[in-house]
Design a protein around this motif. Structure first.
Motif, PDB file in Angstrom:
ATOM      1  N   LEU A 146       0.848  -1.193   0.000  1.00 42.71           N
ATOM      2  CA  LEU A 146       0.000   0.000   0.000  1.00 42.71           C
ATOM      3  C   LEU A 146       0.882   1.240   0.000  1.00 42.71           C
ATOM      4  O   LEU A 146       1.687   1.440   0.919  1.00 42.71           O
ATOM      5  N   ASP A 193      -1.599   5.887   3.179  1.00 40.86           N
ATOM      6  CA  ASP A 193      -2.152   5.562   4.496  1.00 40.86           C
ATOM      7  C   ASP A 193      -3.642   5.292   4.352  1.00 40.86           C
ATOM      8  O   ASP A 193      -4.433   6.202   4.108  1.00 40.86           O
ATOM      9  N   SER A 194      -4.035   4.047   4.488  1.00 42.34           N
ATOM     10  CA  SER A 194      -5.437   3.659   4.301  1.00 42.34           C
ATOM     11  C   SER A 194      -6.253   3.739   5.584  1.00 42.34           C
ATOM     12  O   SER A 194      -7.420   3.358   5.608  1.00 42.34           O
ATOM     13  N   ASN A 195      -5.634   4.207   6.662  1.00 39.00           N
ATOM     14  CA  ASN A 195      -6.289   4.282   7.982  1.00 39.00           C
ATOM     15  C   ASN A 195      -6.679   2.900   8.497  1.00 39.00           C
ATOM     16  O   ASN A 195      -7.594   2.759   9.293  1.00 39.00           O
ATOM     17  N   SER A 196      -6.014   1.882   7.990  1.00 37.04           N
ATOM     18  CA  SER A 196      -6.266   0.518   8.453  1.00 37.04           C
ATOM     19  C   SER A 196      -4.951  -0.242   8.406  1.00 37.04           C
ATOM     20  O   SER A 196      -4.095   0.015   7.557  1.00 37.04           O
ATOM     21  N   ARG A 230       4.096  -1.595   5.251  1.00 34.92           N
ATOM     22  CA  ARG A 230       2.771  -1.627   4.604  1.00 34.92           C
ATOM     23  C   ARG A 230       2.719  -2.626   3.459  1.00 34.92           C
ATOM     24  O   ARG A 230       2.044  -2.431   2.448  1.00 34.92           O
ATOM     25  N   TYR A 251      -8.874  -3.023   1.340  1.00 34.62           N
ATOM     26  CA  TYR A 251      -8.084  -2.368   2.378  1.00 34.62           C
ATOM     27  C   TYR A 251      -8.933  -1.328   3.112  1.00 34.62           C
ATOM     28  O   TYR A 251      -8.411  -0.480   3.826  1.00 34.62           O
ATOM     29  N   GLN A 295     -11.745   0.127   1.323  1.00 33.48           N
ATOM     30  CA  GLN A 295     -12.470   0.908   0.313  1.00 33.48           C
ATOM     31  C   GLN A 295     -13.821   0.297  -0.054  1.00 33.48           C
ATOM     32  O   GLN A 295     -14.625   0.933  -0.720  1.00 33.48           O
ATOM     33  N   GLU A 332      -4.139   5.160  -3.887  1.00 36.92           N
ATOM     34  CA  GLU A 332      -5.491   5.461  -3.406  1.00 36.92           C
ATOM     35  C   GLU A 332      -6.552   5.322  -4.483  1.00 36.92           C
ATOM     36  O   GLU A 332      -7.677   4.938  -4.199  1.00 36.92           O
ATOM     37  N   TYR A 376      -4.175   0.863  -8.975  1.00 36.83           N
ATOM     38  CA  TYR A 376      -3.157  -0.095  -8.556  1.00 36.83           C
ATOM     39  C   TYR A 376      -2.331  -0.490  -9.774  1.00 36.83           C
ATOM     40  O   TYR A 376      -2.780  -0.405 -10.922  1.00 36.83           O
TER      41      TYR A 376
END
Length: 450
Positions: A15, A18-21, A46, A64, A66, A92, A95
């Motif tokens: 990743l 930052d996916s907050n997960s 990550r 992730y 989304q 974000e 990919y």
């Protein structure tokens, strides 16, 4: 590659944001809907990875965070089969595939890019209307789908057929979903692009069981029927008890029918009387252990409160006199929990008045309990008077914080409750006055059946 690795599929990913997960979930498809296959934790860089045996090639989905109904973020769908080693970097809004053992996933990525383009019009808060969507659909959108389907020509015919079906499902599902979100501008129902007429089928619409290998397989079917049921001009109301039987006329194959029936039973949230009316002819489709277990638990839940004592309350009427639930022992009590600000509540009032008139003098009391705020008491009194509301009219003492709303977990109105002559529960989510079955139920209770 070791011999045992030939039976495995591998995903190695990173990743780039930052996916907050701190975790990534891999979904697979079961009966046309996503289910969790496995979940892994991102390492300090990550990075993440999955490795597992694949017995049947098919679609898997990287999540992730989304896959949120509000976000409706990018679709990362992968086609996994033995020996595939997907390497990817996720940003974000896109990919990137890396490595040389990605199998068919470059082509799948092109399909994902198409559905992601459509989803730009179908996110909450996107602030787009039909004035934006129609031109895209009629020009770029349709051409994009048709052109892509024409170039799905690998040596793997099973894959080609599944991907082509997936692209069509994506396309139609997004077309239908467009009308389910709130918009700031709305076209007339007759003002729709020609494609909506072209997608409608008079005979069998769904017959390919591969639909159940798609993450949106069930949503495609239900979305199609919902669209043509509610978004085209109709002269009469569609009853919930007719929905499943009507839809099944356009589905062929017992497997598809079973999945659709089971999904719709969950979706429709039928009341006990509706369920009783509809279920018998549907048992023939619900033959798997999964279906039988669901029906068993569902029927337990439908009747879990029956026969329990009703909540004892006392509230004041328009003249300030106290009215208690226990005052009506010896009669059935049909309760309407409503408010003057509630549009759907007001739509039921004419039907409720008709019921009150037709059952006048019978052993049934019609009671309306307002959950307006206390500061709006005069507004409620004026409404009762101006609309000449009948039955027993009372007002709860603390709006949605009142005992009756908390006891029966009422957080949306209108809500109807039905009690027997001893004050025991028949249903805490009873049929609405507008239901075609309400009179049948009342007649059975009152011994008025012909």
């Amino acid at each position: 590659m070791a011999k045992e690795d030939l039976k495995m599929a591998t995903i190695e990913g990173h990743l780039d944001f930052d996916s907050n997960s701190n975790q990534v979930t891999l979904h697979h498809v079961v009966d046309g809907q996503l289910e969790v296959h496995t979940t892994t934790i991102l390492n300090e860089n990550r990075d993440f990875g999955f490795k597992f045996p694949v017995t049947t090639p098919g679609f898997y989905y990287i999540d992730y965070g989304q896959y949120n109904n509000r976000l409706r973020g990018q679709v990362i769908r992968l086609y996994l089969e033995p020996g595939v080693n997907v390497k990817m970097s996720i940003q974000e809004d896109k990919y990137i595939l890396e490595g040389k053992e990605n199998g068919h996933n470059q082509l799948v990525q092109d399909a994902n890019n198409i559905v992601n383009r459509f989803r730009e019009f179908n996110r909450l808060g996107a602030r787009v209307t039909y004035e934006d969507f129609y031109p895209f659909l009629e020009n770029e959108g349709i051409k994009m789908v048709q052109d892509f389907k024409s170039r799905i020509k690998t040596k793997d015919k099973d894959f080609d057929a599944l991907l082509s079906l997936a692209v069509q499902a994506d396309f139609e599902s997004e077309c239908f979903f467009f009308f389910r979100l709130p918009r700031t501008a709305h076209p007339d129902k007759e003002n729709r692009p020609q494609i909506y007429a072209d997608l409608k089928v008079d005979g069998i619409k769904f017959s390919d069981e591969n639909i159940l290998k798609l993450d949106n397989g069930f949503k495609w079917m239900s979305g199609y029927f919902d669209y043509y049921r509610y978004n085209t001009k109709r002269d009469s109301k569609v009853e919930k008890i007719d929905i499943i039987n009507n839809d099944l006329k356009q589905i062929s194959g017992n497997t598809l029918k079973e999945v659709y029936v089971l999904g719709m039973l969950k979706y429709l949230r039928l009341k006990p009387e509706e369920y009783k009316e509809i279920i018998t002819p549907l048992y023939q489709y619900l033959t798997s252990e999964k279906s039988k277990n669901y029906v068993l638990e569902y029927e337990k839940q439908l009747h879990k409160e029956e026969g329990q004592p009703g909540y004892e309350f006392t509230y004041k009427d328009v003249n300030g006199n106290p009215v208690s639930f226990k005052d009506f022992r010896g009669k059935y009590v049909y309760v309407d929990v409503w408010a003057t600000w509630c549009g759907p509540c007001k739509q039921e009032i004419p039907h409720l008045k008709k019921l009150e008139h037709d059952y006048k003098g019978k052993d049934i009391v019609f009671m309306s309990i307002s959950v307006d705020k206390i500061k709006d008491k005069q507004k409620w009194k004026d409404f009762v008077k101006s609309e000449a509301l009948g039955g027993v009219q009372i007002m709860a003492d603390k709006a949605f914080e009142s005992g009756i709303t908390k006891n029966y977990e009422i957080n949306a109105i209108p809500r109807f409750l039905l009690f027997d002559k001893e004050g025991k529960i028949i249903s805490t989510d009873a049929l609405r006055p507008s239901s075609s079955l309400i009179r049948k139920q009342f007649d059975e209770l009152l011994g008025l059946e012909k």
